[in-house]
Design a protein around this motif. Structure first.
Motif, PDB file in Angstrom:
ATOM      1  N   GLY A 147      33.938  29.723  34.090  1.00 36.70           N
ATOM      2  CA  GLY A 147      35.079  30.410  33.502  1.00 36.70           C
ATOM      3  C   GLY A 147      35.168  31.877  33.808  1.00 36.70           C
ATOM      4  O   GLY A 147      34.775  32.340  34.869  1.00 36.70           O
ATOM      5  N   THR A 148      35.701  32.643  32.862  1.00 28.08           N
ATOM      6  CA  THR A 148      36.045  34.068  32.857  1.00 28.08           C
ATOM      7  C   THR A 148      37.319  34.339  33.661  1.00 28.08           C
ATOM      8  O   THR A 148      37.607  33.678  34.654  1.00 28.08           O
ATOM      9  CB  THR A 148      34.908  34.997  33.328  1.00 28.08           C
ATOM     10  OG1 THR A 148      34.671  34.840  34.708  1.00 28.08           O
ATOM     11  CG2 THR A 148      33.648  34.739  32.519  1.00 28.08           C
TER      12      THR A 148
ATOM     13  N   ALA B 151      35.579  31.127  37.652  1.00 31.74           N
ATOM     14  CA  ALA B 151      36.822  30.464  38.031  1.00 31.74           C
ATOM     15  C   ALA B 151      37.864  31.445  38.553  1.00 31.74           C
ATOM     16  O   ALA B 151      38.447  31.240  39.622  1.00 31.74           O
ATOM     17  CB  ALA B 151      37.384  29.702  36.826  1.00 31.74           C
ATOM     18  N   GLU B 152      38.085  32.525  37.841  1.00 34.83           N
ATOM     19  CA  GLU B 152      39.266  33.359  38.079  1.00 34.83           C
ATOM     20  C   GLU B 152      39.013  34.811  38.457  1.00 34.83           C
ATOM     21  O   GLU B 152      39.809  35.387  39.202  1.00 34.83           O
ATOM     22  CB  GLU B 152      40.149  33.313  36.819  1.00 34.83           C
ATOM     23  CG  GLU B 152      41.268  34.326  36.756  1.00 34.83           C
ATOM     24  CD  GLU B 152      42.330  34.154  37.819  1.00 34.83           C
ATOM     25  OE1 GLU B 152      43.098  35.103  38.065  1.00 34.83           O
ATOM     26  OE2 GLU B 152      42.400  33.071  38.401  1.00 34.83           O
ATOM     27  N   PRO B 153      37.979  35.507  37.967  1.00 35.57           N
ATOM     28  CA  PRO B 153      37.872  36.948  38.238  1.00 35.57           C
ATOM     29  C   PRO B 153      37.888  37.232  39.736  1.00 35.57           C
ATOM     30  O   PRO B 153      37.196  36.583  40.510  1.00 35.57           O
ATOM     31  CB  PRO B 153      36.543  37.339  37.598  1.00 35.57           C
ATOM     32  CG  PRO B 153      35.764  36.075  37.493  1.00 35.57           C
ATOM     33  CD  PRO B 153      36.783  34.996  37.280  1.00 35.57           C
TER      34      PRO B 153
ATOM     35  N   SER C  82      46.724  26.226  35.726  1.00 40.31           N
ATOM     36  CA  SER C  82      46.461  24.790  35.665  1.00 40.31           C
ATOM     37  C   SER C  82      45.664  24.342  36.881  1.00 40.31           C
ATOM     38  O   SER C  82      44.722  23.545  36.769  1.00 40.31           O
ATOM     39  CB  SER C  82      47.784  24.020  35.615  1.00 40.31           C
ATOM     40  OG  SER C  82      48.681  24.541  34.663  1.00 40.31           O
ATOM     41  N   VAL C  83      46.051  24.838  38.051  1.00 42.64           N
ATOM     42  CA  VAL C  83      45.350  24.499  39.287  1.00 42.64           C
ATOM     43  C   VAL C  83      43.917  25.011  39.251  1.00 42.64           C
ATOM     44  O   VAL C  83      42.971  24.302  39.625  1.00 42.64           O
ATOM     45  CB  VAL C  83      46.096  25.072  40.514  1.00 42.64           C
ATOM     46  CG1 VAL C  83      45.304  24.843  41.797  1.00 42.64           C
ATOM     47  CG2 VAL C  83      47.490  24.467  40.631  1.00 42.64           C
ATOM     48  N   VAL C  84      43.736  26.247  38.789  1.00 43.37           N
ATOM     49  CA  VAL C  84      42.403  26.839  38.751  1.00 43.37           C
ATOM     50  C   VAL C  84      41.498  26.078  37.780  1.00 43.37           C
ATOM     51  O   VAL C  84      40.343  25.756  38.098  1.00 43.37           O
ATOM     52  CB  VAL C  84      42.471  28.331  38.377  1.00 43.37           C
ATOM     53  CG1 VAL C  84      41.076  28.912  38.184  1.00 43.37           C
ATOM     54  CG2 VAL C  84      43.211  29.106  39.466  1.00 43.37           C
TER      55      VAL C  84
END
Length: 409
Positions: free
Chosen positions: A108-109, A132-134, A315-317
């Protein structure tokens, strides 16, 4: 165009009540084996536009995997916590997930400084962590460690995806506006370096670094207008982006300028702009209504069936994060962090954007992003002329990475 009917359906879906969009009650099938516990932490309260869809994507992937028998006969169990949007709180949450909840790995994050904090924790505790995102480049380069991998294209990658449009415009006087924290600072520095290398005579005539979530958009837009740039690089997102666009439109601050912008084509940030969408901006984003690859169509169908709504980039991530973890666990045949690290190095995964891999050299996924141009259709912003840029095509070579990343393996 083919996607116009999809877009109309999406806009109808967007008007559905909150109750109708509530998460379905996913009932897990019975398993004799103990679950694999995924400790996930994120800034859910601070960044709901991205992270509510992200959570739905994760839950959809968990359901699909468990319905198919789990991973090596064990179900996945997702244990999510809010990190408070604060590095100190995030480390405390990560510690609680590892020590009290006994999770097998972390994921996550969203915010870059949070991702860096959790990555540092994972490195010290030798716990596998999939960020996931940063987007900060530090996560996989200067501050990289053996136990941290990253899914989304980094700031360097997404800036490099926009660079051809910036170079082709042949504009000399550039202004930059960005949120003043790790992600924005990283994106601005990368853009200046890459554009200066490609176009040595370029000038940066104005730079506005705004507090995240607290932009005073009027003075920011006016400062850019007063500098009289002929091009602008924007890194703002979310409510900050909406406020800036509104003030820029009101003041005519961007008239005649060429704008390239990170993330602005993602539905999370584009949809709220509605008829204020800045037509002509070149952006990275997610034109879900225009992607007809088999992988994406299967994901789109499953997501709409589960939630009665169209997917966002979050949603994709979220979906691909869980699919990546399942693929890594299956390859490792174990939840042991050391075996997971070895399994993720070179791991092949197929997500809604198609196949990609996690590089052994810097632990960065090669999942790409879409680049397109903002336009208006029926009072709603859309991306037109979208093209997918493979992440592998905009990453430094393995040899170059050696100079960027500490020897942690």
């Amino acid at each position: 165009m083919r996607y116009s009917s999809c877009l109309r359906a999406a806009l109808t879906g967007a008007a559905m009540s909150v109750a109708a969009l509530a998460l379905p009650a996913f009932t897990l099938p019975a398993f004799a084996a103990e679950p694999i516990r995924i400790g996930e932490l994120n800034s859910y309260k601070a960044q709901p536009a991205f992270l509510d869809p992200y959570r739905k994507g994760m839950q959809l992937a968990v359901k699909e995997i468990n319905d198919a028998g789990g991973v090596n006969g064990r179900p996945l169990e997702l244990i999510s916590r809010d990190d408070g949007g604060n590095p100190g709180d995030a480390i405390r949450v990560a510690e609680d997930l590892v020590t009290r909840e006994k999770v097998d790995l972390l994921a996550g994050t969203f915010l870059s400084h949070i991702g860096l904090a959790v990555s540092g924790f994972a490195g010290k505790r030798k716990v596998f962590f999939l960020a996931a995102e940063p987007l900060t480049d530090k996560l996989t380069w200067t501050d990289g460690n053996r136990y941290t991998f990253r899914l989304r294209p980094s700031t360097y990658m997404q800036v490099a995806m926009l660079l051809p449009a910036a170079k082709a415009a042949q504009r000399k006087r550039w202004a930059i506006v960005y949120p003043n924290y790790e992600y924005g600072q990283s994106a601005a520095a990368t853009f200046k370096k890459l554009l200066k290398d490609a176009q040595p005579d370029v000038e940066f005539v104005e730079e506005q670094a705004t507090p995240l979530g607290k932009i005073d958009a009027g003075p920011v837009a006016q400062a850019i207008a007063d500098a009289k740039p002929d091009a602008v690089f924007n890194v703002l997102f979310g409510p900050d982006l909406a406020k800036f666009v509104r003030e820029a439109n009101t003041r005519g601050a961007l008239e005649g300028t060429h704008v390239v912008s990170l993330l602005s084509g993602e539905p999370e940030y584009l949809d709220p702009l509605k008829d204020e969408t800045p037509v002509g901006w070149v952006v990275t984003g997610y034109p879900w209504y225009a992607i007809t690859t088999p992988e994406h169509m299967a994901f789109l169908s499953a997501y709409q069936k589960a939630y009665g709504d169209y997917p966002r980039l979050g949603s994709v991530v979220g979906y691909t994060t869980i699919k990546s973890i399942a693929a890594g666990l299956n390859k490792a045949g174990s939840t042991d962090s050391e075996k997971l690290v070895d399994a993720f190095r070179g791991l092949q995964v197929t997500g809604p954007f198609g196949p990609f891999s996690y590089r052994a050299s810097d632990h960065q996924a090669t999942m790409g992003a879409y680049v397109g141009i903002l336009a208006l259709k029926d009072g709603q912003g859309i991306m037109v002329q979208p093209s997918y840029v493979d992440g592998a095509s905009v990453l430094p070579s393995d040899a170059e990475v050696k100079a960027l990343r500490p020897a942690t393996d």
